[in-house]
Design a protein around this motif. Structure first.
Motif, short mmCIF file in Angstrom:
data_model
loop_
_atom_site.label_atom_id
_atom_site.label_comp_id
_atom_site.label_asym_id
_atom_site.label_seq_id
_atom_site.Cartn_x
_atom_site.Cartn_y
_atom_site.Cartn_z
N GLN A 5 60.39 30.51 -7.22
CA GLN A 5 60.12 31.75 -6.43
C GLN A 5 58.51 31.57 -6.10
OE1 GLN A 5 60.97 35.01 -8.70
NE2 GLN A 5 63.42 34.91 -8.29
N CYS A 6 57.60 31.20 -7.01
CA CYS A 6 56.35 31.20 -6.74
C CYS A 6 55.84 29.98 -6.12
CB CYS A 6 55.53 31.48 -7.97
SG CYS A 6 55.65 32.99 -8.68
N SER A 8 52.70 28.76 -6.12
CA SER A 8 51.79 28.07 -6.90
C SER A 8 52.44 27.47 -8.27
CB SER A 8 50.96 29.06 -7.22
OG SER A 8 51.52 29.92 -8.04
N LEU A 9 53.69 27.81 -8.54
CA LEU A 9 54.25 27.04 -9.75
C LEU A 9 55.14 25.77 -9.12
CD1 LEU A 9 55.10 30.14 -11.79
CD2 LEU A 9 53.32 28.48 -12.24
N ARG A 10 54.84 25.47 -7.84
CA ARG A 10 55.97 24.24 -7.56
C ARG A 10 55.33 22.70 -7.73
NH1 ARG A 10 58.24 26.77 -2.01
NH2 ARG A 10 59.23 28.66 -3.03
N SER A 11 54.59 22.58 -8.98
CA SER A 11 54.27 21.21 -9.23
C SER A 11 55.22 20.63 -9.81
CB SER A 11 52.91 21.48 -10.15
OG SER A 11 53.21 21.79 -11.45
N THR A 12 54.96 19.19 -9.93
CA THR A 12 56.06 18.44 -10.52
C THR A 12 56.07 18.46 -12.01
OG1 THR A 12 55.23 16.55 -9.24
CG2 THR A 12 56.70 15.97 -11.21
N CYS A 13 55.23 19.03 -12.78
CA CYS A 13 55.12 19.42 -14.16
C CYS A 13 56.12 20.45 -14.45
CB CYS A 13 53.90 19.53 -14.90
SG CYS A 13 53.85 19.51 -16.46
#
Length: 96
Positions: A5-6, A8-13
């Motif tokens: 949903q966010c 900013s939280l869509r990084s690989t980790c």
């Protein structure tokens, strides 16, 4: 769910942590549906039934292990790349 949903939280980790949590849910739910089968079943069980019973927990454990290994490798590359950023070739760094 928050990872997807966010923006900013869509990084690989973070995505790997979400997949690992989903695999842990599969692992835990797999043992819940085994209980009634094992309590009402006779002592002898054929191989096919045993494989069907443990399929979901085994997939959860295997997926979780692969995700944890991937998170560790991702963090290792991040730390090594940040320490050696000034000394490595920039084209190689961006290619990796």
């Amino acid at each position: 769910l928050k990872t997807f949903q966010c923006r900013s939280l869509r990084s690989t980790c973070n995505i790997l942590i979400g997949v690992c949590a989903l695999a842990d849910i599969f692992n835990l739910v797999g043992y819940l549906y085994q209980l009634p089968i094992l309590l009402n079943y006779s002592a002898d069980m054929d191989s096919v039934t045993c494989n069907m019973i443990v399929f979901l927990p085994v997939m959860g454990v295997n997926t979780g292990c692969v995700c944890i290994l991937s998170i560790g490798i991702d963090r290792l590359f991040t730390i090594v790349a940040s320490v050696k950023y000034r000394s490595i070739d920039k084209r190689f760094y961006h290619a990796v």
